[in-house]
Design a protein around this motif. Structure first.
Motif, PDB file in Angstrom:
ATOM      1  N   ALA A  20      11.601  26.895  -8.936  1.00  0.00           N
ATOM      2  CA  ALA A  20      10.284  26.451  -7.635  1.00  0.00           C
ATOM      3  C   ALA A  20       9.956  24.993  -9.070  1.00  0.00           C
ATOM      4  CB  ALA A  20       8.953  27.641  -7.981  1.00  0.00           C
ATOM      5  N   THR A  21       9.873  25.407 -10.135  1.00  0.00           N
ATOM      6  CA  THR A  21       9.715  23.604 -10.854  1.00  0.00           C
ATOM      7  C   THR A  21      10.989  22.609 -10.398  1.00  0.00           C
ATOM      8  OG1 THR A  21       8.482  24.753 -12.280  1.00  0.00           O
ATOM      9  CG2 THR A  21       9.432  22.910 -13.176  1.00  0.00           C
ATOM     10  N   PHE A  22      11.883  23.422 -10.833  1.00  0.00           N
ATOM     11  CA  PHE A  22      13.432  22.808 -10.361  1.00  0.00           C
ATOM     12  C   PHE A  22      13.496  22.118  -8.605  1.00  0.00           C
ATOM     13  CE2 PHE A  22      17.387  21.550  -8.618  1.00  0.00           C
ATOM     14  CZ  PHE A  22      18.103  20.656  -9.113  1.00  0.00           C
ATOM     15  N   ALA A  23      12.925  22.589  -8.017  1.00  0.00           N
ATOM     16  CA  ALA A  23      12.135  22.468  -6.360  1.00  0.00           C
ATOM     17  C   ALA A  23      11.243  22.139  -5.859  1.00  0.00           C
ATOM     18  CB  ALA A  23      12.503  23.859  -5.625  1.00  0.00           C
ATOM     19  N   LEU A  24      10.095  21.318  -7.069  1.00  0.00           N
ATOM     20  CA  LEU A  24       9.155  21.099  -7.065  1.00  0.00           C
ATOM     21  C   LEU A  24       9.719  19.341  -7.043  1.00  0.00           C
ATOM     22  CD1 LEU A  24       6.197  20.254  -6.193  1.00  0.00           C
ATOM     23  CD2 LEU A  24       5.816  20.848  -8.817  1.00  0.00           C
ATOM     24  N   LEU A  25      10.217  19.344  -8.227  1.00  0.00           N
ATOM     25  CA  LEU A  25      11.900  18.326  -8.290  1.00  0.00           C
ATOM     26  C   LEU A  25      11.690  17.191  -7.456  1.00  0.00           C
ATOM     27  CD1 LEU A  25      11.530  15.977 -10.858  1.00  0.00           C
ATOM     28  CD2 LEU A  25      13.382  17.249 -11.797  1.00  0.00           C
ATOM     29  N   ILE A  26      12.785  17.671  -6.654  1.00  0.00           N
ATOM     30  CA  ILE A  26      13.297  17.584  -5.929  1.00  0.00           C
ATOM     31  C   ILE A  26      12.525  17.120  -5.064  1.00  0.00           C
ATOM     32  CG2 ILE A  26      15.064  17.385  -3.823  1.00  0.00           C
ATOM     33  CD1 ILE A  26      16.451  17.632  -7.380  1.00  0.00           C
ATOM     34  N   VAL A  27      11.396  17.887  -4.288  1.00  0.00           N
ATOM     35  CA  VAL A  27      10.377  17.527  -3.688  1.00  0.00           C
ATOM     36  C   VAL A  27       9.657  16.324  -3.562  1.00  0.00           C
ATOM     37  CG1 VAL A  27       8.587  18.263  -2.266  1.00  0.00           C
ATOM     38  CG2 VAL A  27      10.608  20.329  -2.211  1.00  0.00           C
ATOM     39  N   GLY A  28       9.073  16.251  -5.258  1.00  0.00           N
ATOM     40  CA  GLY A  28       8.106  15.519  -5.568  1.00  0.00           C
ATOM     41  C   GLY A  28       9.646  14.071  -4.654  1.00  0.00           C
ATOM     42  N   ILE A  29      10.576  13.724  -5.975  1.00  0.00           N
ATOM     43  CA  ILE A  29      11.292  12.538  -5.564  1.00  0.00           C
ATOM     44  C   ILE A  29      11.608  12.084  -3.761  1.00  0.00           C
ATOM     45  CG2 ILE A  29      13.316  11.259  -5.956  1.00  0.00           C
ATOM     46  CD1 ILE A  29      13.988  13.353  -9.016  1.00  0.00           C
ATOM     47  N   THR A  30      12.207  13.040  -3.015  1.00  0.00           N
ATOM     48  CA  THR A  30      11.962  13.047  -1.770  1.00  0.00           C
ATOM     49  C   THR A  30      10.838  11.706  -0.998  1.00  0.00           C
ATOM     50  OG1 THR A  30      12.468  15.024  -1.365  1.00  0.00           O
ATOM     51  CG2 THR A  30      14.296  14.166  -1.731  1.00  0.00           C
ATOM     52  N   THR A  31       9.703  12.992  -1.482  1.00  0.00           N
ATOM     53  CA  THR A  31       8.156  12.979  -0.564  1.00  0.00           C
ATOM     54  C   THR A  31       7.835  11.505  -1.158  1.00  0.00           C
ATOM     55  OG1 THR A  31       8.000  15.341  -0.971  1.00  0.00           O
ATOM     56  CG2 THR A  31       6.362  13.182  -0.102  1.00  0.00           C
ATOM     57  N   SER A  32       7.922  11.043  -2.378  1.00  0.00           N
ATOM     58  CA  SER A  32       7.464  10.158  -3.548  1.00  0.00           C
ATOM     59  C   SER A  32       8.089   8.759  -2.291  1.00  0.00           C
ATOM     60  CB  SER A  32       7.652   9.629  -4.676  1.00  0.00           C
ATOM     61  OG  SER A  32       6.716  10.688  -4.340  1.00  0.00           O
ATOM     62  N   CYS A  33      10.013   9.110  -2.163  1.00  0.00           N
ATOM     63  CA  CYS A  33      11.022   8.276  -1.897  1.00  0.00           C
ATOM     64  C   CYS A  33      10.473   7.730  -0.213  1.00  0.00           C
ATOM     65  CB  CYS A  33      12.108   8.054  -2.043  1.00  0.00           C
ATOM     66  SG  CYS A  33      13.218   7.836  -3.347  1.00  0.00           S
ATOM     67  N   ALA A  34      10.144   8.615   0.663  1.00  0.00           N
ATOM     68  CA  ALA A  34      10.305   8.367   1.958  1.00  0.00           C
ATOM     69  C   ALA A  34       9.119   7.817   2.137  1.00  0.00           C
ATOM     70  CB  ALA A  34      10.008   9.999   2.339  1.00  0.00           C
ATOM     71  N   THR A  35       7.741   8.292   1.208  1.00  0.00           N
ATOM     72  CA  THR A  35       6.485   7.864   1.854  1.00  0.00           C
ATOM     73  C   THR A  35       6.553   6.169   1.768  1.00  0.00           C
ATOM     74  OG1 THR A  35       4.961   9.464   0.835  1.00  0.00           O
ATOM     75  CG2 THR A  35       4.174   7.916   0.533  1.00  0.00           C
ATOM     76  N   ILE A  36       7.542   5.195   0.762  1.00  0.00           N
ATOM     77  CA  ILE A  36       7.872   3.988   0.359  1.00  0.00           C
ATOM     78  C   ILE A  36       8.239   3.116   2.138  1.00  0.00           C
ATOM     79  CG2 ILE A  36       8.416   2.255  -0.529  1.00  0.00           C
ATOM     80  CD1 ILE A  36       9.043   3.651  -3.063  1.00  0.00           C
ATOM     81  N   PHE A  37       8.714   3.315   3.217  1.00  0.00           N
ATOM     82  CA  PHE A  37       8.999   2.941   4.286  1.00  0.00           C
ATOM     83  C   PHE A  37       8.716   4.604   5.568  1.00  0.00           C
ATOM     84  CE2 PHE A  37      12.863   3.572   0.928  1.00  0.00           C
ATOM     85  CZ  PHE A  37      12.856   2.140   1.073  1.00  0.00           C
ATOM     86  N   ARG A  38       7.464   5.378   5.261  1.00  0.00           N
ATOM     87  CA  ARG A  38       7.017   5.716   6.499  1.00  0.00           C
ATOM     88  C   ARG A  38       6.494   4.799   7.776  1.00  0.00           C
ATOM     89  NH1 ARG A  38       1.049   5.561   6.822  1.00  0.00           N
ATOM     90  NH2 ARG A  38      -0.077   4.390   4.833  1.00  0.00           N
ATOM     91  N   ARG A  39       6.636   3.542   7.139  1.00  0.00           N
ATOM     92  CA  ARG A  39       6.436   2.142   8.589  1.00  0.00           C
ATOM     93  C   ARG A  39       7.123   1.017   8.575  1.00  0.00           C
ATOM     94  NH1 ARG A  39      -0.278   0.528   7.611  1.00  0.00           N
ATOM     95  NH2 ARG A  39      -0.658   1.343   5.228  1.00  0.00           N
ATOM     96  N   LEU A  84       0.929  -0.729   0.045  1.00  0.00           N
ATOM     97  CA  LEU A  84      -0.053  -0.083  -0.005  1.00  0.00           C
ATOM     98  C   LEU A  84       0.807   1.680  -0.087  1.00  0.00           C
ATOM     99  CD1 LEU A  84      -2.893   1.406   0.445  1.00  0.00           C
ATOM    100  CD2 LEU A  84      -2.619   1.201   2.703  1.00  0.00           C
ATOM    101  N   ASP A  85       2.199   0.803   0.696  1.00  0.00           N
ATOM    102  CA  ASP A  85       2.995   2.724   0.690  1.00  0.00           C
ATOM    103  C   ASP A  85       3.725   2.277  -0.811  1.00  0.00           C
ATOM    104  OD1 ASP A  85       2.196   3.017   3.518  1.00  0.00           O
ATOM    105  OD2 ASP A  85       3.908   2.023   4.314  1.00  0.00           O
ATOM    106  N   ALA A  86       3.877   1.268  -1.200  1.00  0.00           N
ATOM    107  CA  ALA A  86       4.751   1.336  -2.549  1.00  0.00           C
ATOM    108  C   ALA A  86       3.699   2.222  -3.378  1.00  0.00           C
ATOM    109  CB  ALA A  86       5.108   0.168  -2.778  1.00  0.00           C
ATOM    110  N   MET A  87       2.501   1.645  -3.478  1.00  0.00           N
ATOM    111  CA  MET A  87       1.143   2.707  -4.969  1.00  0.00           C
ATOM    112  C   MET A  87       0.865   3.774  -4.238  1.00  0.00           C
ATOM    113  SD  MET A  87      -2.832   0.670  -4.444  1.00  0.00           S
ATOM    114  CE  MET A  87      -1.910  -0.827  -5.057  1.00  0.00           C
ATOM    115  N   LEU A  88       0.918   4.109  -2.969  1.00  0.00           N
ATOM    116  CA  LEU A  88       0.955   5.825  -2.623  1.00  0.00           C
ATOM    117  C   LEU A  88       1.959   6.394  -2.741  1.00  0.00           C
ATOM    118  CD1 LEU A  88      -0.197   5.507   1.365  1.00  0.00           C
ATOM    119  CD2 LEU A  88      -2.376   6.147  -0.721  1.00  0.00           C
ATOM    120  N   ALA A  89       3.003   6.019  -2.930  1.00  0.00           N
ATOM    121  CA  ALA A  89       4.237   6.721  -3.112  1.00  0.00           C
ATOM    122  C   ALA A  89       4.644   6.902  -4.590  1.00  0.00           C
ATOM    123  CB  ALA A  89       5.993   6.021  -2.802  1.00  0.00           C
ATOM    124  N   LEU A  90       3.794   5.762  -5.468  1.00  0.00           N
ATOM    125  CA  LEU A  90       3.766   5.838  -6.879  1.00  0.00           C
ATOM    126  C   LEU A  90       2.581   7.345  -7.303  1.00  0.00           C
ATOM    127  CD1 LEU A  90       4.581   5.193  -9.686  1.00  0.00           C
ATOM    128  CD2 LEU A  90       2.441   2.927  -9.629  1.00  0.00           C
TER     129      LEU A  90
END
Length: 396
Positions: free
Chosen positions: A49-68, A22-28
């Motif tokens: 701002a677009t570049f910052a959003l890209l970095i934020v999107g990558i880090t947030t998505s990867c971190a969500t995978i391991f939120r549990r 489920l976390d992997a799906m949420l990250a995707l």
């Protein structure tokens, strides 16, 4: 040994092994939402701002995978990324900002106490900052409604995560209790096996020692009698044969408990009891020794096992008297029934404590047998010399 359950009782936080699908799906899904936001960011926020959003999107998505599995690290990355996103465009809200709520849920449900409280306070403060940032585009009433709405969502997420945490901790506690009960049951089973082995060893000692003492005494006497009195020698051999057969039967009964319960060859002979004690003194008289056995008082029903313990103690005491008392030792026994106890006394007229220290395996076995049923055994010199064994057991 049975396999124990794998969960352990939680102490500071709940541990989860393995990444949840489920976390992997949420990250995707978050990654897709961030990609969808790039066009808006490029048009209104600019290239930086677009570049910052890209970095934020990558880090947030990867971190969500391991939120549990790593709730504290995951929440830290998501919160820092959310702060960067807020600094880029403080007045705008985008769908991927929901990652903060996902991180909050995970850290409250699975993180340590201090961190989960800190996460709740931080998220509530972030809601206030977001509301303040929108003061230029919302009226006073709208700002109040917006603040109440966003803080209500934060509180609801934290509450559902807390309920989840309580359920997991309860499951872990139940599993811990089950593991502890299982370990205690295994310990009790091991102690029961050890106790049964000790009982078998004591029974084997009593039977073999008594039998061999009797056989040796009879064989020595029979060897001399054979020269002058063949009839006496024949009687001696008959007694040796009888005692040996009885001992063999007892040994088979003792060893039989080690066989499988459904083994048809396992003997089913009852264990000897107080009614069999007179036969021990009959054997003493057949050996040519003086012997008396008296019973006084009103017999009562003994607790299970006490009768066998009394018989084995009498058997061991008689064996010791025959072994250490000399060729002409006389052995007397009394069984006294009282209101709440029964007392067995075996006394001989031999040299007594001068030939034994009273600490042999047989004496130790007597104490162990008596102690197993709340009884006591006293050994020492008799009132008129010799050696005395007194065993007392409660009858209720």
């Amino acid at each position: 040994m049975k396999r124990q359950l794998t969960l352990e009782e939680p102490t500071t936080f709940v541990t989860v092994k393995g990444v949840s699908p489920l976390d992997a799906m949420l990250a995707l899904m978050l990654a897709v939402f961030y990609i969808d936001s790039f066009s808006t960011a490029a048009a209104t926020w600019g290239a930086l701002a677009t570049f910052a959003l890209l970095i934020v999107g990558i880090t947030t998505s990867c971190a969500t995978i391991f939120r549990r599995t790593s709730p504290v690290r995951s929440a830290g990355i998501v919160y820092i990324s959310a702060l960067v996103r807020f600094l880029v465009a403080p007045t705008d809200l985008i769908l991927p900002d929901l990652a903060v709520l996902l991180a909050l849920w995970a850290v409250v449900a699975y993180g340590p106490s201090l961190v989960r409280y800190l996460a709740i306070i931080t998220t509530l403060m972030a809601g206030i900052l977001i509301t303040i940032a929108r003061v230029t585009i919302l009226s006073g009433t709208d700002l109040a409604v917006f603040l109440i709405l966003i803080e209500s969502v934060v509180i609801m997420v934290a509450a559902t995560a807390t309920i989840r945490r309580f359920r997991i901790e309860r499951i872990h506690h139940v599993v811990h209790q089950a593991n502890r009960a299982q370990r205690e049951a295994e310990r009790e089973a091991e102690l029961a096996v050890a106790e049964e082995r000790n009982r078998i060893a004591r029974d084997m000692h009593d039977v073999v020692a008594h039998t061999l003492t009797t056989v040796i005494a009879q064989a020595d006497g029979g060897r001399y009698a054979a020269k002058t009195n063949p009839a006496a020698a024949e009687k001696t051999l008959d007694l040796i044969s009888s005692v040996s057969r009885e001992a063999l039967s007892d040994i088979r009964a003792i060893i039989g408990v080690l066989r499988a319960g459904d083994d048809p060859a396992s003997p089913r002979h009852p264990q000897p009891g107080v009614d069999d004690i007179p036969s021990l003194f009959d054997q003493v008289r057949e050996l040519g020794h003086g012997s008396t056995y008296t019973v006084s008082g009103t017999p009562s029903t003994l607790p299970t096992g006490v009768g066998t313990a009394l018989f084995r103690i009498a058997q061991e005491a008689i064996t010791n008297s025959l072994k250490y008392g000399g060729e002409n030792v006389a052995i007397d026994g009394t069984l006294t029934w009282a209101r709440n106890e029964v007392t067995l006394a075996i006394v001989d007229d031999g040299p007594g404590v001068s030939v034994t220290d009273g600490r042999g395996h047989g004496i130790i076995g007597m104490h162990e047998r008596a102690g197993a049923f709340g009884g006591t055994v006293n050994t020492g010199a008799g009132e008129r010399g010799g050696f005395r064994v007194t065993a007392t057991f409660p009858t209720n």
